[in-house]
Design a protein around this motif. Structure first.
Motif, PDB file in Angstrom:
ATOM      1  N   UNK A  22       0.714  -1.273   0.171  1.00 47.31           N
ATOM      2  CA  UNK A  22      -0.086  -0.087   0.372  1.00 47.31           C
ATOM      3  C   UNK A  22       0.664   0.934   0.159  1.00 47.31           C
ATOM      4  N   UNK A  23       2.078   1.891   1.048  1.00 48.78           N
ATOM      5  CA  UNK A  23       2.899   2.367   0.835  1.00 48.78           C
ATOM      6  C   UNK A  23       4.170   2.493  -0.338  1.00 48.78           C
ATOM      7  N   UNK A  24       3.606   1.348  -1.121  1.00 45.14           N
ATOM      8  CA  UNK A  24       4.946   1.316  -2.896  1.00 45.14           C
ATOM      9  C   UNK A  24       3.555   2.392  -3.499  1.00 45.14           C
ATOM     10  N   UNK A  25       2.426   1.974  -3.140  1.00 48.29           N
ATOM     11  CA  UNK A  25       1.188   2.181  -4.822  1.00 48.29           C
ATOM     12  C   UNK A  25       1.646   3.438  -4.189  1.00 48.29           C
ATOM     13  N   UNK A  26       0.741   4.050  -3.389  1.00 51.58           N
ATOM     14  CA  UNK A  26       1.399   4.637  -2.757  1.00 51.58           C
ATOM     15  C   UNK A  26       2.159   5.959  -3.685  1.00 51.58           C
ATOM     16  N   UNK A  27       3.216   5.543  -3.305  1.00 52.87           N
ATOM     17  CA  UNK A  27       4.486   6.697  -3.739  1.00 52.87           C
ATOM     18  C   UNK A  27       4.435   6.506  -5.086  1.00 52.87           C
ATOM     19  N   UNK A  28       4.835   5.078  -6.241  1.00 51.18           N
ATOM     20  CA  UNK A  28       4.291   5.306  -6.959  1.00 51.18           C
ATOM     21  C   UNK A  28       3.632   5.686  -7.580  1.00 51.18           C
ATOM     22  N   UNK A  29       2.232   6.762  -7.382  1.00 50.32           N
ATOM     23  CA  UNK A  29       1.243   7.225  -7.894  1.00 50.32           C
ATOM     24  C   UNK A  29       1.892   8.591  -7.219  1.00 50.32           C
ATOM     25  N   UNK A  45       3.599  -3.818  -9.089  1.00 48.21           N
ATOM     26  CA  UNK A  45       2.769  -4.302 -10.486  1.00 48.21           C
ATOM     27  C   UNK A  45       1.216  -5.429 -10.440  1.00 48.21           C
ATOM     28  N   UNK A  46       1.396  -5.660  -9.337  1.00 48.33           N
ATOM     29  CA  UNK A  46       0.030  -7.003  -9.663  1.00 48.33           C
ATOM     30  C   UNK A  46      -1.239  -6.500  -8.692  1.00 48.33           C
ATOM     31  N   UNK A  47      -0.355  -5.190  -8.047  1.00 43.13           N
ATOM     32  CA  UNK A  47      -1.287  -4.732  -6.884  1.00 43.13           C
ATOM     33  C   UNK A  47      -2.036  -3.031  -6.896  1.00 43.13           C
ATOM     34  N   UNK A  48      -1.236  -2.955  -7.773  1.00 39.44           N
ATOM     35  CA  UNK A  48      -1.081  -1.710  -8.197  1.00 39.44           C
ATOM     36  C   UNK A  48      -2.607  -1.299  -9.428  1.00 39.44           C
ATOM     37  N   UNK A  49      -1.706  -1.952 -10.467  1.00 40.11           N
ATOM     38  CA  UNK A  49      -2.294  -1.827 -12.251  1.00 40.11           C
ATOM     39  C   UNK A  49      -4.058  -1.775 -11.824  1.00 40.11           C
ATOM     40  N   UNK A  50      -4.328  -3.251 -11.017  1.00 39.65           N
ATOM     41  CA  UNK A  50      -6.133  -3.197 -10.609  1.00 39.65           C
ATOM     42  C   UNK A  50      -6.768  -1.798 -10.143  1.00 39.65           C
ATOM     43  N   UNK A  51      -6.024  -1.345  -8.928  1.00 40.29           N
ATOM     44  CA  UNK A  51      -6.544   0.120  -8.721  1.00 40.29           C
ATOM     45  C   UNK A  51      -6.658   1.757 -10.223  1.00 40.29           C
ATOM     46  N   UNK A  71      -5.490   3.535   1.713  1.00 41.67           N
ATOM     47  CA  UNK A  71      -5.133   4.442   2.734  1.00 41.67           C
ATOM     48  C   UNK A  71      -4.459   5.953   3.179  1.00 41.67           C
ATOM     49  N   UNK A  72      -4.636   6.576   1.450  1.00 40.54           N
ATOM     50  CA  UNK A  72      -4.080   7.890   1.596  1.00 40.54           C
ATOM     51  C   UNK A  72      -5.630   8.262   0.922  1.00 40.54           C
ATOM     52  N   UNK A  73      -5.642   9.898   1.417  1.00 44.37           N
ATOM     53  CA  UNK A  73      -6.698  10.217   0.752  1.00 44.37           C
ATOM     54  C   UNK A  73      -5.262  11.465  -0.881  1.00 44.37           C
ATOM     55  N   UNK A  74      -4.823  11.749  -0.462  1.00 48.60           N
ATOM     56  CA  UNK A  74      -3.749  13.135  -1.536  1.00 48.60           C
ATOM     57  C   UNK A  74      -3.532  11.447  -2.326  1.00 48.60           C
ATOM     58  N   UNK A  75      -3.073  10.670  -1.983  1.00 45.52           N
ATOM     59  CA  UNK A  75      -2.583   9.493  -3.351  1.00 45.52           C
ATOM     60  C   UNK A  75      -4.277   9.597  -4.445  1.00 45.52           C
ATOM     61  N   UNK A  76      -5.487   9.465  -3.201  1.00 47.37           N
ATOM     62  CA  UNK A  76      -6.573   8.505  -4.240  1.00 47.37           C
ATOM     63  C   UNK A  76      -6.640   9.696  -4.953  1.00 47.37           C
ATOM     64  N   UNK A  77      -7.194  10.859  -5.086  1.00 50.58           N
ATOM     65  CA  UNK A  77      -6.931  12.725  -5.497  1.00 50.58           C
ATOM     66  C   UNK A  77      -5.785  12.110  -6.730  1.00 50.58           C
ATOM     67  N   UNK A  78      -4.712  11.912  -6.619  1.00 53.50           N
ATOM     68  CA  UNK A  78      -3.740  12.571  -7.670  1.00 53.50           C
ATOM     69  C   UNK A  78      -3.947  11.160  -8.462  1.00 53.50           C
ATOM     70  N   UNK A  79      -4.573   9.759  -8.342  1.00 49.13           N
ATOM     71  CA  UNK A  79      -4.667   8.965  -9.054  1.00 49.13           C
ATOM     72  C   UNK A  79      -6.092   8.683 -10.122  1.00 49.13           C
ATOM     73  N   UNK A  80      -6.993   9.473  -9.647  1.00 51.84           N
ATOM     74  CA  UNK A  80      -8.305   9.890 -10.382  1.00 51.84           C
ATOM     75  C   UNK A  80      -8.686  11.138 -10.726  1.00 51.84           C
ATOM     76  N   UNK A  81      -7.677  12.010 -10.141  1.00 47.29           N
ATOM     77  CA  UNK A  81      -7.713  13.615 -11.054  1.00 47.29           C
ATOM     78  C   UNK A  81      -6.521  13.425 -12.441  1.00 47.29           C
ATOM     79  N   UNK A  82      -5.604  13.087 -12.025  1.00 49.04           N
ATOM     80  CA  UNK A  82      -4.112  12.953 -13.024  1.00 49.04           C
ATOM     81  C   UNK A  82      -3.899  11.529 -13.785  1.00 49.04           C
ATOM     82  N   UNK A  83      -3.769  10.996 -12.892  1.00 48.84           N
ATOM     83  CA  UNK A  83      -3.184   9.562 -13.671  1.00 48.84           C
ATOM     84  C   UNK A  83      -4.307   8.903 -14.930  1.00 48.84           C
ATOM     85  N   UNK A  84      -5.647   8.528 -14.032  1.00 48.71           N
ATOM     86  CA  UNK A  84      -6.807   7.794 -14.749  1.00 48.71           C
ATOM     87  C   UNK A  84      -6.474   9.304 -16.155  1.00 48.71           C
TER      88      UNK A  84
END
Length: 214
Positions: A22-29, A45-51, A71-84
């Motif tokens: 979880x910590x590594x996925x947040x750092x990657x995002x 890779x198997x953990x973060x790609x489904x997310x 478990x990180x609001x900033x990571x979730x916001x970055x994922x849905x606004x920028x990465x997606x």
């Protein structure tokens, strides 16, 4: 036998392993690239790609599911606004693992894992057209290219000759028009030649001279 053991436990218990991923996925995002060992990168890779796939559908339900993993609001916001937005057209394969060698000390195989769509240098190389390689010799290829270009060059020469002839005819016509439009040459009138003056003597004096001469 190794039946139904597809996951690498990474020498950790379940709670420690899930917290680490979880910590590594947040750092990657957040940072788009992290440096780690090859086994950890493969599990990440198997953990973060489904997310990332879930982030394509921006709903409250998908946000809650992703937050339960990160478990990180900033990571979730970055994922849905920028990465997606970057990965919207990509059907999977969001990450890339590139090996960098071995670590000093324990000789562990190291690598960095990154998000594919955020590496502009690699995107430019992928878009470049690939050159097809053949077994034909370069000489044959060059001869074929010359033979293919021969009719084009012949046509170009013919067109150039036609243009030269047309330009020559136009220049001749222009000169003829200039000659017709030029004013007529001035005709020089010859001045009358002055006749020599003749001293005419009176008739009586001439008769007297003739008589005296006799």
């Amino acid at each position: 036998m190794r039946h139904n053991k597809k996951n690498n436990h990474l020498g950790r218990k379940t709670a420690h392993r899930s917290a680490m991923l979880s910590n590594m996925a947040s750092s990657l995002i957040m940072h788009k690239r992290i440096f780690t060992t090859v086994p950890k990168a493969k599990e990440l890779r198997k953990y973060v790609e489904p997310l990332i796939t879930k982030s394509k559908e921006d709903t409250t339900h998908s946000r809650r599911e992703v937050f339960s993993k990160l478990q990180s609001k900033t990571a979730v916001t970055e994922l849905f606004q920028t990465v997606s937005q970057k990965v919207g057209d990509r059907p999977g394969g969001y990450t890339r693992i590139i090996k960098t060698g071995f670590r000093l000390g324990d000789n562990a195989s190291m690598c960095f894992i990154e998000l594919v769509d955020f590496n502009e240098n690699m995107l430019g190389d992928g878009k470049a057209a690939k050159k097809t390689r053949t077994r034909r010799s370069r000489r044959k290829a060059s001869d074929a290219a010359v033979a293919a270009d021969a009719p084009k060059t012949k046509k170009a020469k013919e067109v150039a000759e036609v243009k030269e002839v047309a330009e020559a005819e136009e220049s001749v016509k222009e000169e003829a028009v200039k000659v017709e439009e030029s004013p007529a040459a001035e005709v020089k009138t010859e001045e009358p030649v002055a006749e020599p003056e003749v001293n005419e003597e009176p008739a009586g004096e001439a008769e007297q001279k003739t008589e005296e001469g006799e």
